[in-house]
Each structure stands twice: as structure tokens, then as C-alpha cells.
Design a protein around this motif. Structure first.
Motif, short mmCIF file in Angstrom:
data_model
loop_
_atom_site.label_atom_id
_atom_site.label_comp_id
_atom_site.label_asym_id
_atom_site.label_seq_id
_atom_site.Cartn_x
_atom_site.Cartn_y
_atom_site.Cartn_z
N ARG A 120 106.56 163.91 -2.99
CA ARG A 120 107.26 163.40 -4.18
C ARG A 120 106.29 163.15 -5.33
O ARG A 120 106.66 162.53 -6.33
CB ARG A 120 107.97 162.09 -3.85
N GLU A 121 105.08 163.64 -5.23
CA GLU A 121 104.02 163.24 -6.16
C GLU A 121 104.38 163.49 -7.61
O GLU A 121 104.19 162.61 -8.47
CB GLU A 121 102.72 163.95 -5.81
N ALA A 122 104.88 164.67 -7.93
CA ALA A 122 105.17 164.99 -9.33
C ALA A 122 106.24 164.05 -9.89
O ALA A 122 106.10 163.54 -11.01
CB ALA A 122 105.61 166.44 -9.46
N GLU A 123 107.30 163.80 -9.13
CA GLU A 123 108.36 162.92 -9.61
C GLU A 123 107.88 161.48 -9.70
O GLU A 123 108.20 160.77 -10.68
CB GLU A 123 109.56 163.01 -8.67
N LEU A 124 107.12 161.03 -8.73
CA LEU A 124 106.58 159.67 -8.79
C LEU A 124 105.69 159.49 -10.01
O LEU A 124 105.72 158.45 -10.67
CB LEU A 124 105.79 159.36 -7.51
N TRP A 125 104.90 160.50 -10.32
CA TRP A 125 104.01 160.40 -11.47
C TRP A 125 104.80 160.32 -12.77
O TRP A 125 104.47 159.55 -13.68
CB TRP A 125 103.03 161.56 -11.50
N ARG A 126 105.88 161.09 -12.89
CA ARG A 126 106.72 161.02 -14.09
C ARG A 126 107.30 159.60 -14.23
O ARG A 126 107.32 159.04 -15.33
CB ARG A 126 107.84 162.05 -14.02
#
Length: 231
Positions: free
Chosen positions: A134-140
Motif C-alpha cells: 500500500r506504499e504509494a497510497e499511504l504516501w499520498r
């Protein structure tokens, strides 16, 4: 944490051996930093570990509740030995109030990053396994919450700033539904991983994790992009 008599730590030979190994590794990595005293106490059930200059205090009742079996308890001790010791080395960032959520994630993430180096284990592996895909979504989401929790936005809406902060940190036992607790630690560790990977002088990068002052400058230098290639 309530004032109780320290637990006799000598009763655990494995814990003592782990502490010696971790302290040897930390001394080798950061030979100029004085290693702290460790106090293991029965506290108020609200802190597994806390640290200040020269000392760290571990809350036995919290560590036992998180990992009640012997093997899990020893893993927790190793993690706290490393993580809390790093906190005793860190100085207070001068400009943390410019971006308080990012600053807290970097403070905790650097402690987790260095602890992982000296223990050879991933801090909170279940949290990492949940967060990685989920890294990309968590970063957003985190980047948006950095703004919501910022000083100007917090003045306009303190409740929104508090909610944004506690989505990521200071939420043991109260994480968002379906989330592991303290995902901000993992985010901070990922930023520092990117910073470390980009650094030519790795030892200087480790020192930076203890002495940084500007959270946004750290993020810029790290070129972290939520798991995507940096531009």
C-alpha cells in the motif's frame, strides 16, 4: 510511568546476551555516542519504552501484553533495546514545528532504521507486510496529512490536525480501522531508507539521522517518492 522497583533483568540470560550484542553493534556504528542505562519497570500500561539523555525505561507490562510468549517477548526486547537507545542519541530538531507530523515520523523512523541495522530484524514485521503493498497510497495520504497537521492549518482546525496526526503516530490501541498502529514509523523509516540509499557517505547519513533540523529538507534530500522512482 509510575515509580516501581526495577525488574531483576539478570533473570533473562538471552536478554542480556541480546543487549550486549546490540550495544556492541551500536558502539561500532556510533562510537562517539554514550550508551544509556536501561531500566525495566512495571508502569501504568501506557508506554512500552521511553528515553532521554543517558537512559531508557522499558515498561514490562506493555511489552508482555504485546508479545506474551517467550520468543515474542525476546523479539520485543531486541527491538526496544535498539529503538529506544537511538532516541537517547538524537537531538531535538530546531525546526520540527514547521512540519510536526513529518518531524515525528522522521524521529521514529530513524530510530527504527538504525535499530534494524543493529538487530538484523524488521521492526514490527506485520506492520511492514501490511504497509508495503500500500506504499504509494499511504504516501499520498501522508503527504496530505502533513499539510492538515501543519502549524497554520492546526490553528484553523485543531481537531482536524489532531486527527491527521493520530492517523499515523501516537495511536497504539486506537489506529484507524484495519490499520496496524504507528504506520508513520514505517513511513519515516522508508524516507530514511531512501536517504541512506542515495548517500555516498553512509556513515554521514547515519549521523544525519541523529542531528537533522529541517524535516522538509530531509525529505527533499531523500528523494522519496512513495515507492516510485524519484524524478
Amino acid at each position: 510511568m509510575r515509580d516501581h522497583a526495577p525488574v531483576n533483568f539478570q533473570t533473562s540470560g538471552c536478554a542480556i546476551a541480546d543487549l550486549h550484542a546490540i550495544y556492541l553493534a551500536l558502539h561500532g556504528l556510533l562510537p562517539d555516542e554514550p550508551l544509556p542505562q536501561i531500566y525495566v519497570v512495571m508502569g501504568a500500561g501506557n508506554s512500552g519504552g521511553t528515553a532521554g539523555p543517558g537512559a531508557q525505561v522499558l515498561g514490562l507490562e506493555v511489552l508482555c501484553s504485546v508479545d506474551p510468549d517467550a520468543a515474542g517477548f525476546e523479539r520485543s526486547l531486541r527491538r526496544f533495546f535498539g529503538h529506544e537507545t537511538v532516541h537517547t542519541f538524537q537531538h531535538d530538531p530546531k525546526n520540527a514545528d514547521r512540519s510536526p507530523l513529518l518531524a515525528e515520523a522522521l524521529t521514529e523512523g530513524s530510530a527504527d532504521f538504525i535499530a534494524a541495522l543493529v538487530t538484523g530484524q524488521t521492526p514490527e514485521p506485520a506492520r511492514a507486510a501490511w504497509a508495503q503493498p500500500r506504499e504509494a497510497e499511504l504516501w499520498r495520504m501522508f503527504r496530505a496529512d502533513i499539510l492538515v497537521a501543519g502549524p497554520d492549518a492546526a490553528k484553523r482546525s485543531p481537531s482536524a490536525a489532531s486527527a491527521a496526526t493520530h492517523r499515523w503516530v501516537e495511536n497504539y490501541g486506537s489506529a484507524p480501522p484495519g490499520w496496524p498502529y504507528e504506520v508513520g514509523y514505517w513511513i519515516g523509516m522508508r524516507v530514511w531508507q531512501s536517504y541512506y540509499d542515495a548517500a555516498v557517505d553512509k556513515h554521514a547519513a547515519i549521523r544525519d539521522m541523529l542531528t537533522w533540523d529541517d524535516p522538509e529538507l530531509v525529505l527533499k534530500k531523500s528523494r522519496y517518492a512513495g515507492g516510485s522512482p524519484a524524478p
